[in-house]
Write a protein that holds these residues in place. Structure first.
Motif, PDB file in Angstrom:
ATOM      1  N   ALA A   1       0.841  -1.198   0.000  1.00  0.00           N
ATOM      2  CA  ALA A   1       0.000   0.000   0.000  1.00  0.00           C
ATOM      3  C   ALA A   1       0.876   1.248   0.000  1.00  0.00           C
ATOM      4  O   ALA A   1       1.836   1.365   0.767  1.00  0.00           O
ATOM      5  N   GLY A   2       0.544   2.178  -0.894  1.00  0.00           N
ATOM      6  CA  GLY A   2       1.290   3.426  -0.971  1.00  0.00           C
ATOM      7  C   GLY A   2       2.466   3.379  -1.912  1.00  0.00           C
ATOM      8  O   GLY A   2       3.053   4.427  -2.219  1.00  0.00           O
ATOM      9  N   SER A   3       2.844   2.196  -2.397  1.00  0.00           N
ATOM     10  CA  SER A   3       3.974   2.072  -3.324  1.00  0.00           C
ATOM     11  C   SER A   3       3.499   2.195  -4.765  1.00  0.00           C
ATOM     12  O   SER A   3       2.384   1.790  -5.098  1.00  0.00           O
ATOM     13  N   THR A   4       4.344   2.774  -5.589  1.00  0.00           N
ATOM     14  CA  THR A   4       4.115   2.722  -7.031  1.00  0.00           C
ATOM     15  C   THR A   4       4.504   1.332  -7.511  1.00  0.00           C
ATOM     16  O   THR A   4       5.586   0.836  -7.190  1.00  0.00           O
ATOM     17  N   LEU A   5       3.622   0.706  -8.285  1.00  0.00           N
ATOM     18  CA  LEU A   5       3.796  -0.710  -8.626  1.00  0.00           C
ATOM     19  C   LEU A   5       3.873  -0.912 -10.131  1.00  0.00           C
ATOM     20  O   LEU A   5       3.093  -0.331 -10.890  1.00  0.00           O
ATOM     21  N   ARG A   6       4.817  -1.753 -10.535  1.00  0.00           N
ATOM     22  CA  ARG A   6       4.911  -2.205 -11.915  1.00  0.00           C
ATOM     23  C   ARG A   6       5.094  -3.717 -11.910  1.00  0.00           C
ATOM     24  O   ARG A   6       5.891  -4.250 -11.125  1.00  0.00           O
ATOM     25  N   VAL A   7       4.351  -4.389 -12.786  1.00  0.00           N
ATOM     26  CA  VAL A   7       4.464  -5.845 -12.913  1.00  0.00           C
ATOM     27  C   VAL A   7       4.829  -6.150 -14.361  1.00  0.00           C
ATOM     28  O   VAL A   7       4.057  -5.857 -15.276  1.00  0.00           O
ATOM     29  N   LEU A   8       6.018  -6.716 -14.560  1.00  0.00           N
ATOM     30  CA  LEU A   8       6.485  -7.092 -15.899  1.00  0.00           C
ATOM     31  C   LEU A   8       6.293  -8.593 -16.065  1.00  0.00           C
ATOM     32  O   LEU A   8       6.932  -9.393 -15.390  1.00  0.00           O
ATOM     33  N   VAL A   9       5.376  -8.974 -16.956  1.00  0.00           N
ATOM     34  CA  VAL A   9       5.023 -10.377 -17.178  1.00  0.00           C
ATOM     35  C   VAL A   9       5.673 -10.849 -18.471  1.00  0.00           C
ATOM     36  O   VAL A   9       5.517 -10.211 -19.523  1.00  0.00           O
ATOM     37  N   LEU A  10       6.412 -11.960 -18.390  1.00  0.00           N
ATOM     38  CA  LEU A  10       7.095 -12.515 -19.555  1.00  0.00           C
ATOM     39  C   LEU A  10       6.460 -13.845 -19.924  1.00  0.00           C
ATOM     40  O   LEU A  10       6.247 -14.699 -19.061  1.00  0.00           O
ATOM     41  N   ALA A  11       6.153 -14.028 -21.199  1.00  0.00           N
ATOM     42  CA  ALA A  11       5.544 -15.279 -21.665  1.00  0.00           C
ATOM     43  C   ALA A  11       5.868 -15.469 -23.133  1.00  0.00           C
ATOM     44  O   ALA A  11       6.141 -14.509 -23.863  1.00  0.00           O
ATOM     45  N   ARG A  12       5.825 -16.722 -23.574  1.00  0.00           N
ATOM     46  CA  ARG A  12       6.075 -17.005 -24.991  1.00  0.00           C
ATOM     47  C   ARG A  12       4.921 -16.544 -25.865  1.00  0.00           C
ATOM     48  O   ARG A  12       5.105 -16.077 -26.969  1.00  0.00           O
ATOM     49  N   SER A  13       3.708 -16.732 -25.367  1.00  0.00           N
ATOM     50  CA  SER A  13       2.524 -16.461 -26.184  1.00  0.00           C
ATOM     51  C   SER A  13       1.656 -15.407 -25.496  1.00  0.00           C
ATOM     52  O   SER A  13       1.585 -15.348 -24.266  1.00  0.00           O
ATOM     53  N   PRO A  14       0.965 -14.568 -26.287  1.00  0.00           N
ATOM     54  CA  PRO A  14       0.044 -13.597 -25.700  1.00  0.00           C
ATOM     55  C   PRO A  14      -1.348 -14.156 -25.458  1.00  0.00           C
ATOM     56  O   PRO A  14      -2.251 -13.425 -25.040  1.00  0.00           O
ATOM     57  N   SER A  15      -1.553 -15.442 -25.716  1.00  0.00           N
ATOM     58  CA  SER A  15      -2.911 -15.999 -25.713  1.00  0.00           C
ATOM     59  C   SER A  15      -3.581 -15.927 -24.347  1.00  0.00           C
ATOM     60  O   SER A  15      -4.809 -15.880 -24.264  1.00  0.00           O
ATOM     61  N   ALA A  16      -2.800 -15.935 -23.266  1.00  0.00           N
ATOM     62  CA  ALA A  16      -3.408 -15.890 -21.936  1.00  0.00           C
ATOM     63  C   ALA A  16      -3.752 -14.470 -21.499  1.00  0.00           C
ATOM     64  O   ALA A  16      -4.406 -14.289 -20.467  1.00  0.00           O
ATOM     65  N   TRP A  17      -3.308 -13.476 -22.257  1.00  0.00           N
ATOM     66  CA  TRP A  17      -3.504 -12.086 -21.846  1.00  0.00           C
ATOM     67  C   TRP A  17      -4.994 -11.701 -21.759  1.00  0.00           C
ATOM     68  O   TRP A  17      -5.399 -11.041 -20.783  1.00  0.00           O
ATOM     69  N   PRO A  18      -5.855 -12.063 -22.722  1.00  0.00           N
ATOM     70  CA  PRO A  18      -7.272 -11.702 -22.578  1.00  0.00           C
ATOM     71  C   PRO A  18      -7.895 -12.234 -21.290  1.00  0.00           C
ATOM     72  O   PRO A  18      -8.647 -11.527 -20.616  1.00  0.00           O
ATOM     73  N   GLN A  19      -7.583 -13.485 -20.940  1.00  0.00           N
ATOM     74  CA  GLN A  19      -8.126 -14.033 -19.703  1.00  0.00           C
ATOM     75  C   GLN A  19      -7.578 -13.278 -18.502  1.00  0.00           C
ATOM     76  O   GLN A  19      -8.311 -12.952 -17.565  1.00  0.00           O
ATOM     77  N   LEU A  20      -6.285 -12.967 -18.522  1.00  0.00           N
ATOM     78  CA  LEU A  20      -5.682 -12.276 -17.384  1.00  0.00           C
ATOM     79  C   LEU A  20      -6.276 -10.881 -17.213  1.00  0.00           C
ATOM     80  O   LEU A  20      -6.592 -10.461 -16.094  1.00  0.00           O
ATOM     81  N   THR A  21      -6.445 -10.155 -18.314  1.00  0.00           N
ATOM     82  CA  THR A  21      -7.011  -8.810 -18.208  1.00  0.00           C
ATOM     83  C   THR A  21      -8.457  -8.848 -17.727  1.00  0.00           C
ATOM     84  O   THR A  21      -8.893  -7.975 -16.971  1.00  0.00           O
ATOM     85  N   THR A  22      -9.191  -9.872 -18.161  1.00  0.00           N
ATOM     86  CA  THR A  22     -10.561 -10.027 -17.677  1.00  0.00           C
ATOM     87  C   THR A  22     -10.577 -10.248 -16.170  1.00  0.00           C
ATOM     88  O   THR A  22     -11.372  -9.653 -15.440  1.00  0.00           O
ATOM     89  N   GLN A  23      -9.669 -11.081 -15.697  1.00  0.00           N
ATOM     90  CA  GLN A  23      -9.615 -11.391 -14.275  1.00  0.00           C
ATOM     91  C   GLN A  23      -9.111 -10.217 -13.442  1.00  0.00           C
ATOM     92  O   GLN A  23      -9.384 -10.150 -12.246  1.00  0.00           O
ATOM     93  N   LEU A  24      -8.379  -9.298 -14.074  1.00  0.00           N
ATOM     94  CA  LEU A  24      -7.821  -8.170 -13.335  1.00  0.00           C
ATOM     95  C   LEU A  24      -8.680  -6.918 -13.433  1.00  0.00           C
ATOM     96  O   LEU A  24      -8.256  -5.835 -13.018  1.00  0.00           O
ATOM     97  N   ASP A  25      -9.889  -7.039 -13.972  1.00  0.00           N
ATOM     98  CA  ASP A  25     -10.753  -5.875 -14.152  1.00  0.00           C
ATOM     99  C   ASP A  25     -11.046  -5.153 -12.838  1.00  0.00           C
ATOM    100  O   ASP A  25     -11.247  -3.939 -12.819  1.00  0.00           O
ATOM    101  N   ARG A  26     -11.070  -5.886 -11.738  1.00  0.00           N
ATOM    102  CA  ARG A  26     -11.402  -5.284 -10.448  1.00  0.00           C
ATOM    103  C   ARG A  26     -10.178  -4.691  -9.753  1.00  0.00           C
ATOM    104  O   ARG A  26     -10.302  -4.044  -8.722  1.00  0.00           O
ATOM    105  N   VAL A  27      -9.003  -4.941 -10.303  1.00  0.00           N
ATOM    106  CA  VAL A  27      -7.771  -4.451  -9.682  1.00  0.00           C
ATOM    107  C   VAL A  27      -7.485  -3.048 -10.210  1.00  0.00           C
ATOM    108  O   VAL A  27      -7.561  -2.808 -11.419  1.00  0.00           O
ATOM    109  N   PRO A  28      -7.142  -2.101  -9.336  1.00  0.00           N
ATOM    110  CA  PRO A  28      -6.877  -0.732  -9.796  1.00  0.00           C
ATOM    111  C   PRO A  28      -5.522  -0.633 -10.500  1.00  0.00           C
ATOM    112  O   PRO A  28      -4.550  -0.089  -9.960  1.00  0.00           O
ATOM    113  N   THR A  29      -5.444  -1.174 -11.694  1.00  0.00           N
ATOM    114  CA  THR A  29      -4.180  -1.200 -12.424  1.00  0.00           C
ATOM    115  C   THR A  29      -4.372  -0.833 -13.873  1.00  0.00           C
ATOM    116  O   THR A  29      -5.419  -1.123 -14.477  1.00  0.00           O
ATOM    117  N   ASP A  30      -3.362  -0.188 -14.429  1.00  0.00           N
ATOM    118  CA  ASP A  30      -3.329   0.077 -15.856  1.00  0.00           C
ATOM    119  C   ASP A  30      -2.903  -1.205 -16.572  1.00  0.00           C
ATOM    120  O   ASP A  30      -2.063  -1.952 -16.064  1.00  0.00           O
TER     121      ASP A  30
END
Length: 745
Positions: free
Chosen positions: A167-196
Motif C-alpha cells: 500500500a502506498g507504493s508505485t507498482l509495476r508488474v512485468l510479465v514474460l511469456a512465450r505467447s500472448p494468448s493468456a492475456w485476454p483471460q488475465l485482463t478479464t480477471q484483473l478488471d477489479r484491480v486498480p491497475t493500468d
C-alpha cells in the motif's frame, strides 16, 4: 531521459539472493512468493567443470554482454515512469530464445539503479525454498518470468494483492511469456484491480541488419572465448542470412558452436545441426562412470525441476528409478555440481536455456524407449503443480519436435486427470498439432465447468467444431455445437451461445428423422436452446423448446429408466422458463417433480448430488418468488447442505453454485422488512459466504462473475437493512459482527 546505453549496459547484474546465498523474501503466501533481487558481482571466470553449453548460454549467467534494444528499452522506461499509473501490468511476449529474460534482467538493473525495489515472483505451487523476510520501498517492480507455467489462480491472486500488500507504493508488474494468448483471460480477471493494462509488447528479433548481426555474432564469440579461457582472436562469422539468426539464442548458439568447432579443428555445424552439436558437447562434461544416471537425472530435472531441497530431489530420483538411498543423494550432488542453481538454494536445476533443454528432452525420448513409460509413471505420482510444469515443458518440446507429439497425446489419454491440470500452452499445442480424435478425447476429459479452463475449454470446443464439416449432418458436430454453446454461455457470450445452440438443434432435427438414437441429445439441445432464448429476453419463445424436451425425455424414461436424470433436468429447465414467462402456477409442478425424481436417484448414485442441489435451489427460488417463504427456506437449506459437502472436495467445480445457493437462503431469510431477528444470523452467514466466494470467482473471471458479485453485495446490504429495522437491532448487529471471521473484519 537517461541514456539507454549508460543506464542499462553499465548497470548492476540483478540476481536473486545476496553474496552469502540467502534469499530475501518480499512477500510469502500459500500460492506464491516474491523474492527481492539484488546486485551481484559480474564474474568472468567459469570453473572448468561448468563450461558447458547449457551454462554458457543460460541467460541468467550473462556470459555474453547485453546488447541494447533502444526502442524497446525506451518504451519500458516510459512505462516505468508513467506518472498517471500508480500500478501497471505489462506483458512482454515472444517465442523462446528471443531474449525476454535478458531484457528483463537489464531492465531490472536499470530500475534498481533508479531506486526501485525489484522482486521476482514465484509460483509456490511448484517447489521453492524458504528465506528471510524483507521490507518494501516506495517503488516496486515485480518480474514474472514463465507466466505460462503459473497456475492462473496464483498469478491473478499475486497481482490482485499487490495494492494491499504494498500500500502506498508505485507498482509495476512485468510479465514474460512465450505467447500472448493468456492475456485476454488475465485482463478479464484483473478488471477489479486498480491497475493500468497497456497493450502487450511483442519482442522481435535482436537485429535484422546484416552488419549488426555479424557484430553481435563476433561479440558473442569473443565472450565465449573468454569464458572458455581461450586466447583472444577473431571468430569469422558464418552466413547469418537465415531469419532464424534473428533470435538472440540461435545467434549465440551459432557463435558458441563456431568457437568450439574452431578450437577442436572440426567443421562448424549448420543451423539444423546446432542443437545436436552443442548437446554432444554438453554430454562430454558428464562423468563417464555415472553417465547413464546423470543422463536420466538431467531428463527428469528439465521436466520437473528445480525443487526446493535435497530430500525432495532424492525422492524424485527414486520415483524415477534412477537411484535409491545414498546413491540418489550422490546423484543429486553430482547433478548440482554440473548445474548449480542460479535462483537461490534450489536443486535439480533444469538444463538451460529452455530451447536447449527441450531439444534434450526430445533427443532423450527418441533414444530411450523406456523414457515415455518413466514419464508416465512420474506424472501419475507427482504433485499437480509439478505435473503441470512437466506438461508445459513437454508441450513446448512437442511444438517443435514431431516425434514428441504422440508421447504427449498418449500421456493425456492415459492420465485423464492430467487434463484438468494442463495449462493453456498444452491446449495450444493440441489445437495446432493433435489429430481430431486426440482433441475429442481431451475435451471429453474436461469438467463441464472449471474456473481454470473457461478459455482453454472454449478454444478447444471451437477448434473441434471448425474441424467438422457442416454437411452432411454429423452427430459429432451437433454434439460439439451443443457443448460450444455451454462454453460460450459460461463466459456470458449469450448471443454466440444461442447461435451455436440453434445450429445444434437444427442438425439434431435432421438426424432424429432417420435415427431415433439421437433423441436424447436432441432433447438436451432443445433444453439448452430454451435457456439461451430466455437469457436473450425471448421468454415466450423459450417455453416451447423446453416443453418439447420434457416430452421427449418422459417418453424415453418410460422405455429406459436411465433417462430419468435427463427428465429431471429438463423439468427444472421448463420450470425456469415458465417462471421467466410469469407463469408461476404452472412452474411449481415441474420443479417439485424434478426434486422428487432426483431424491430417488441419489439413493443409488451419489454422483447426482450436484443435480439434486441444483433442483432444490431452483425450487427454492420459485417458491420465494411466489411468497412461500417456509417452502423456499427448506429447499435452500437442503441445497446448501449438499453444496457444502461438494465444495469442500472440489471448490473450483462447485464454488459458483454454492455461492448461488447461499444467496437464495440469505434473500429468503431477509425477504421482507419484518424478518424475524432470529433468522437474520443465518441470513448474514449465508450472505457473507456468498460474497467471499464471488470475490474469489471474480478474480478468476470478472466478466463471468461481476453480476453475481454485485448480487451478493446487494443481498448482504438487504440483510443489514433488515437487521437495522428490527426491534432489537443492537443485539442483532452485535451477533452479526461476531459471525464475521476475524480476517474479514
Amino acid at each position: 531521459m537517461a541514456s539507454v546505453v549508460n543506464s542499462w549496459i553499465n548497470g548492476p547484474n540483478i540476481q536473486i539472493g545476496s553474496a552469502g546465498g540467502d534469499v530475501t523474501i518480499a512477500l510469502e503466501r500459500a500460492d506464491y512468493r516474491l523474492d527481492w533481487l539484488s546486485p551481484m558481482p559480474r564474474g568472468t571466470w567459469v570453473p572448468r567443470h561448468q563450461r558447458t553449453p547449457g551454462y554458457l548460454l543460460d541467460a541468467r549467467r550473462e556470459t555474453v554482454p547485453y546488447r541494447p534494444r533502444p526502442d524497446v528499452q525506451q518504451r519500458l522506461e516510459e512505462w516505468l515512469d508513467d506518472p498517471d499509473a500508480p500500478m501497471s501490468v505489462l506483458l512482454v511476449h515472444g517465442p523462446g530464445g528471443l531474449g525476454k529474460t535478458r531484457l528483463a534482467n537489464a531492465f531490472a538493473g536499470f530500475a534498481h539503479q533508479r531506486g526501485w525495489g525489484v522482486a521476482r515472483a514465484l509460483d509456490q505451487r511448484a517447489s521453492t525454498p524458504a528465506g528471510m523476510a524483507g521490507s518494501a520501498p516506495g517503488h516496486v517492480l515485480v518480474v514474472v518470468d514463465y507466466a505460462e507455467r503459473w497456475h492462473p489462480d496464483a498469478l491473478v491472486a499475486m497481482i490482485s494483492a499487490l495494492p494491499t500488500d504494498f500500500a502506498g507504493s508505485t507498482l509495476r508488474v512485468l510479465v514474460l511469456a512465450r505467447s500472448p494468448s493468456a492475456w485476454p483471460q488475465l485482463t478479464t480477471q484483473l478488471d477489479r484491480v486498480p491497475t493500468d493494462l497497456p497493450e502487450p509488447m511483442e519482442l522481435g528479433h535482436l537485429t535484422s541488419d546484416p552488419r549488426e548481426r555479424e557484430q553481435a555474432f563476433r561479440d558473442a564469440a569473443d565472450a565465449f572465448r573468454r569464458a572458455l579461457a581461450l586466447p583472444p582472436g577473431p571468430t569469422a562469422p558464418i552466413d547469418l542470412a537465415d531469419d532464424a539468426y534473428g533470435s538472440a539464442l540461435t545467434l549465440h548458439m551459432a557463435a558458441l558452436a563456431a568457437v568450439c568447432a574452431d578450437r577442436d579443428e572440426q567443421p562448424r555445424p549448420g543451423l539444423a545441426e546446432l542443437s545436436g552439436y552443442l548437446l554432444s558437447h554438453e554430454r562430454r562434461f558428464w562423468p563417464v562412470d555415472d553417465y547413464n544416471r546423470i543422463n536420466a537425472a538431467v531428463f527428469v530435472a528439465t521436466l520437473f525441476g528445480p525443487v526446493s531441497d535435497l530430500e525432495t530431489a532424492r525422492e524424485l530420483l527414486e520415483r524415477a528409478h534412477i537411484a535409491t538411498g545414498a546413491e540418489a543423494n550422490e546423484a543429486v550432488v553430482r547433478h548440482d555440481r554440473l548445474y548449480p542453481s542460479g535462483n537461490g538454494p534450489t536443486t535439480l536445476e533444469p538444463l538451460r536455456p529452455d530451447l536447449l533443454g527441450e531439444d534434450f528432452v526430445a533427443a532423450h525420448l527418441a533414444a530411450d524407449r523406456h523414457a515415455a513409460e518413466l514419464l508416465s509413471n512420474l506424472l501419475a505420482q507427482e504433485q499437480p503443480a509439478l505435473a503441470r510444469q512437466a506438461l508445459v515443458v513437454l508441450a513446448a518440446t512437442a511444438d517443435r519436435h514431431e516425434h514428441v507429439r504422440p508421447v504427449l497425446w498418449g500421456l493425456l489419454d492415459e492420465h485423464r486427470s492430467l487434463v484438468v491440470e494442463a495449462a493453456l500452452p498444452v491446449f495450444e499445442v493440441l489445437i495446432a498439432h493433435a489429430p481430431f480424435e486426440t482433441c475429442w478425447a481431451v475435451f471429453g476429459g474436461l469438467p463441464e465447468f472449471h474456473i481454470a479452463h473457461l478459455y482453454s475449454g472454449l478454444a478447444l470446443a471451437e477448434h473441434l467444431v471448425d474441424a467438422l464439416p457442416a454437411t452432411p449432418p454429423d452427430w459429432r458436430r451437433a454434439y460439439m455445437l451443443n457443448h460450444l454453446s455451454k462454453r460460450r454461455a459460461d463466459l456470458l457470450l449469450v448471443e454466440p451461445a444461442l447461435a451455436a445452440a440453434r445450429e445444434s438443434t437444427e442438425v439434431y432435427e435432421v438426424l432424429v428423422e432417420h435415427d431415433p438414437r439421437h433423441l436424447p441429445d436432441y432433447a438436451g439441445s432443445l433444453s439448452n436452446l430454451g435457456g439461451y432464448l430466455a437469457q436473450t429476453g425471448d421468454d415466450a419463445g423459450a417455453v416451447e423448446p423446453s416443453r418439447r424436451a420434457v416430452e421427449i425425455f418422459r417418453e424415453l424414461a418410460d422405455i429406459e429408466p436411465a433417462h430419468a436424470i435427463n427428465l429431471a433436468e429438463s423439468l427444472t429447465n421448463l420450470s425456469n422458463r415458465l417462471c421467466s414467462d410469469n407463469n408461476w402456477t404452472d412452474a411449481h409442478e415441474p420443479a417439485r417433480e424434478a426434486v422428487e425424481l432426483l431424491r430417488g436417484l441419489v439413493e443409488h448414485d451419489r454422483r447426482l448430488l450436484p443435480r439434486l442441489a441444483g433442483a432444490c435451489t431452483n425450487l427454492g427460488i420459485q417458491l420465494a418468488q411466489a411468497g412461500d417463504k417456509p417452502g423456499a427456506l427448506e429447499a435452500a437449506r437442503e441445497a446448501i447442505a449438499i453444496r457444502s459437502e461438494l465444495v469442500s472436495a472440489e471448490p473450483a467445480v462447485h464454488m459458483a453454485d454454492y455461492a448461488k445457493d447461499c444467496i437464495v437462503l440469505a434473500w429468503g431469510q431477509a425477504l421482507d422488512n419484518g424478518a424475524a431477528s432470529a433468522s437474520l444470523p443465518e441470513a448474514w452467514r449465508a450472505a457473507h459466504t456468498a460474497l467471499h466466494a464471488y470475490r474469489v470467482l471474480a478474480e478468476v473471471s470478472e466478466h463471468a462473475f461481476a453480476g453475481q458479485l454485485l448480487s451478493a453485495l446487494s443481498t448482504a446490504a438487504d440483510v443489514l437493512r433488515a437487521a437495522a429495522m428490527s426491534s432489537d437491532r443492537g443485539t442483532v448487529l452485535a451477533t452479526l459482527d461476531e459471525l464475521l471471521p476475524d480476517h474479514h473484519r
